[in-house]
Design an enzyme around this catalytic site. Structure first.
Site, PDB file in Angstrom:
ATOM      1  CD  GLU A 227      58.904  26.423  81.393  1.00 51.30           C
ATOM      2  OE1 GLU A 227      57.943  27.146  81.729  1.00 51.30           O
ATOM      3  OE2 GLU A 227      60.061  26.854  81.245  1.00 51.30           O
ATOM      4  CG  ASP A 303      60.108  32.190  80.435  1.00 57.74           C
ATOM      5  OD1 ASP A 303      60.329  32.627  81.593  1.00 57.74           O
ATOM      6  OD2 ASP A 303      58.981  32.216  79.914  1.00 57.74           O
TER       7      ASP A 303
HETATM    8  O1  AHR Z   1      56.113  27.469  84.934  1.00 59.08           O
HETATM    9  C1  AHR Z   1      55.959  28.828  85.175  1.00 59.08           C
HETATM   10  C2  AHR Z   1      56.800  29.663  84.228  1.00 59.08           C
HETATM   11  O2  AHR Z   1      56.296  29.554  82.915  1.00 59.08           O
HETATM   12  C3  AHR Z   1      58.247  29.308  84.055  1.00 59.08           C
HETATM   13  O3  AHR Z   1      59.081  29.670  85.128  1.00 59.08           O
HETATM   14  C4  AHR Z   1      58.594  30.088  82.826  1.00 59.08           C
HETATM   15  O4  AHR Z   1      59.672  29.558  82.129  1.00 59.08           O
HETATM   16  C5  AHR Z   1      57.298  30.041  82.005  1.00 59.08           C
HETATM   17  O5  AHR Z   1      56.965  31.331  81.608  1.00 59.08           O
END
Ligand code: AHR
Ligand code: AHR
Ligand code: AHR
Length: 504
Positions: A227, A303
């Site tokens: 994340e 997300d």
């Molecule tokens: O960590 C990379 C990305 O960052 C994740 O998959 C996403 O939730 C956020 O936009």
């Protein structure tokens, strides 16, 4: 060591008894190692020797009926022939990827989150059921071909690690299908579909994103999506211990426990795993301890970022932190499954170097041919007495697919160096700009005509979509999709073209 000896004995016994007992599957191996699977997903095969239930569900567009696809026998390869029969003369989508672990952690169409999917209701697209054909020890099966916009998720899981609790996972992927978008992932993510902060994910990522981390060379890389960062090693950014991957079939193994995690990978068709990273958690704030939430994603970011592409064949998540030895046994099992490529085309073969014209078959329009007017690709009435210029506009040189040589590209006869590509799902004639995106957008896989006549041309990168004429203009259309040109009426006829020698 003891469990390995037991496993070897079990396998030897099974082989000794003949075909009635299948050898241990990946989840039998994890269980023997003390790390049972808590999710097991595959459209290609059973992941337990005793599993004979539903692997996945498909839905066909002709009547919206669904069916489930099971292994041919307990522990075996998926019954792809049952899918082919069910989906004959129509298009099918993969609607559910069942969890074989008994925990009920099935994957279905991902809902909107921080980002919305392309469906009218903000959900992600579902994958084509025919986008990723392969064979396992010679038996045909289909993987999950994720185009940008496609995603699966389960936000209400059972038994998946949360907080800083240990877990392991692996996925078998197509090492040649990737992009730089965020994020082609499989693994642990947020239950809210929102970015809730550092350390809230622990998922396998595969692709060429350099927005966060990267590895050696130009990629693609296997990294850990934790994340707001894709980690390729201890530090944020580049870690050259993480190699570029060039295997057609790639085994990606990720595991994490308090202040320790590891990235390990190898050729899913031969050999053993290498350790790309094993060590402490990143020191950047929020990743030690982790705050895993326990949802499961496939093909998207935490997300619901939906820009990435990739292909998934099988994968699991386990409880606890599997040993390298257990993972080595699982890798041996994957290799023994015998993943190999198979034909992407069917029906009338289009020989490279030949020049063709492509006639519409829809009743009332069947004197029209695929042609171009400037950069617009449309259909026009052409006859042997048409002007030479028009005949040339309706003539195409077949070349090996620029993005995948198992399929084809269509070069304009009157504008050499320009090819039919799709852009925003409309077909257009454009000069080859040498980019990976152009190559992929200009690659189409000929199939037996969906209507039973002629040939249909599947977009390699979007295998829910065929060449289609709509109001005499050419698109790549999915039946029943969100655009006007996806209309269901006369779809099968509109996507079926008769191939002949070219007018010019
Ligand atoms: O960590 C990379 C990305 O960052 C994740 O998959 C996403 O939730 C956020 O936009
Ligand atoms: O045609 C669909 C997509 O539109 C293409 O892949 C891309 O080049 C454009 O954004
Ligand atoms: O392209 C001609 C016609 O336009 C198609 O057959 C139909 O689907 C649309 O109305």
């Amino acid at each position: 060591m003891l469990y390995e000896a037991n496993l070897k004995r079990a396998s030897a016994l099974a082989f000794g008894l003949g075909a009635t007992l299948a050898a241990a599957g990946p989840c039998d191996i994890y269980a023997s190692g003390g790390n049972p699977c808590v999710a097991a997903h595959s459209t290609t095969r059973a992941l337990y020797s005793s599993f004979s239930g539903a692997l996945y569900q498909v839905k066909r567009n002709s009547d919206s009926a669904t069916t489930t696809i099971a292994p041919l026998s307990a522990g075996g390869v998926a019954n792809a022939a049952a899918q082919d029969t069910f989906c004959a003369s129509t298009t099918c989508l993969i609607t559910i990827i069942y969890d074989q672990s008994g925990k009920g952690n099935h994957l279905t169409q991902a809902p909107p989150g921080g980002f919305s999917g392309p469906e009218a209701n903000g959900y992600d697209n579902l994958a084509s059921a025919i986008g990723a054909p392969v064979t396992l020890n010679g038996q045909k099966a289909y993987g999950v071909f994720v185009s940008p916009g496609t995603g699966y998720r389960n936000d209400n899981t059972n038994g998946i690690a949360t907080g800083d609790v240990a877990e392991g996972m692996y996925a078998v992927l197509d090492g040649t299908h990737y992009n730089s978008g965020c994020c082609f992932d499989y693994g642990n993510a947020e239950t809210s579909n929102l970015d809730t902060g550092n350390g809230h994910m622990e998922a396998i990522y595969f692709g060429t994103s350099t927005a966060w981390g990267s590895g050696a060379g130009s990629g693609p890389w296997f990294m850990a999506d934790m994340e707001n960062n894709l980690f390729s090693g201890l530090s944020t950014g580049q870690n050259t211990g993480d190699p570029s991957i060039s295997y057609r079939f790639f085994s990606a193994f990720l595991k994490g426990q308090p202040n320790q995690w590891a990235l390990r990978g190898g050729n899913a068709a031969s050999g053993s795993l290498s350790t790309y990273y094993s060590g402490a958690r990143p020191s950047a704030s929020g990743y030690n301890p982790m705050s895993k939430e326990g949802a499961i994603i496939l093909g998207i970011g935490g997300d619901n970022s939906v820009s990435a592409q990739g292909t998934f064949y099988e994968g699991v998540m386990t409880s606890g932190y599997p040993s390298d030895a257990t993972e080595a046994s699982v890798q041996a099992n994957i290799v023994a499954a015998g993943y190999a490529t198979t034909s992407l085309t069917s029906g009338t073969a289009l020989s490279t170097g030949s020049k063709v014209s492509l006639r519409v078959t829809t009743s009332g329009y069947d004197t029209r041919y695929i042609a171009h007017a400037g950069s617009t690709v449309n259909t026009q009435v052409v006859t042997t007495s048409s002007a030479t210029a028009l005949k040339q506009q309706a003539s195409w040189t077949v070349v090996a697919g620029l993005g995948n040589s198992a399929c084809v590209s269509f070069q304009s006869v009157d504008t050499p160096g320009s090819y039919i590509r799709h852009y925003n799902f409309a077909l257009t004639l454009a000069a080859n700009d040498g980019t990976k995106q152009f190559y992929e957008d200009a690659t189409f896989c000929p199939k037996a005509g969906l209507s039973g006549t002629g040939s249909s041309f599947l977009a390699w990168g979007y295998p829910t979509r065929f060449f289609r004429h709509y109001e005499n203009v050419m698109y790549i259309a999915s039946q029943g999709g969100v655009d006007t040109f996806d209309a269901t009426g006369s779809y099968n006829a509109d996507v079926s073209f008769v191939v002949s020698s070219s007018f010019a």
